[in-house]
Design a protein around this motif. Structure first.
Motif: not given
Length: 170
Positions: A117-120, A122, A95
């Motif tokens: 979250t999967t936004l920030v 891995r 990331g």
């Protein structure tokens, strides 16, 4: 003056940066020399608290590893007072770099609530670095002491296999 410890070599400079003095209360005085090598009397003695040691940092989390989705509590403890809250940087596996804002939590402790979250984040081990400066101006940048930050954001999969083929009777 001849009995003093930690004497420096004679220098033509009017200032000298000391880089190997042990931390703690130290006493300083000077002796001046003229071009003929005549020494002056010892100057007045001044005491200073020397701090040449950069701060050290420890990190802890409010959950055991690995960490799944949700809010992760992060606590960073500095070994000494700092001029400002330290900077916490995280790079999840595969990331981008993420800055986590730390706020004072009393004493030399700083905390943050990090939304996982999967936004920030891995799945995998995240690299952590902290940068901070103590009151004497000594800086530290690098990984803190403490457990590795391990994310697990991989959703489980399942398959249903019946024990019999064909119609099921009740």
């Amino acid at each position: 003056a001849a009995q003093a410890t930690g004497q420096s070599a004679a220098t033509l400079r009017t200032s000298l940066k000391l880089t190997t003095v042990p931390d703690g209360l130290r006493y300083f005085a000077v002796v001046g020399y003229d071009d003929a090598g005549n020494a002056s009397a010892l100057s007045n003695v001044r005491s200073y608290t020397v701090d040449l040691t950069p701060p050290a940092f420890t990190i802890s989390y409010n959950q055991s590893m690995p960490v799944g989705p949700g809010t992760l509590g992060v606590t960073v403890t500095a070994s000494e007072p700092l001029v400002a809250a330290p900077l916490l940087l995280m790079r999840p596996a595969g990331g981008g770099l993420v800055s986590v804002t730390l706020t004072g939590a009393g004493g030399n402790n700083y905390s943050a609530s990090f939304p996982v979250t999967t936004l920030v984040a891995r799945t995998g081990i995240a690299a952590i670095a902290i940068s901070g400066t103590d009151l004497a101006g000594n800086s530290f940048t690098g990984p803190p002491a403490g457990p590795a930050l391990d994310f697990d954001l991989t959703k489980p999969t399942a398959a249903l296999t019946p024990s019999r083929l064909g119609p099921v009777q009740t």
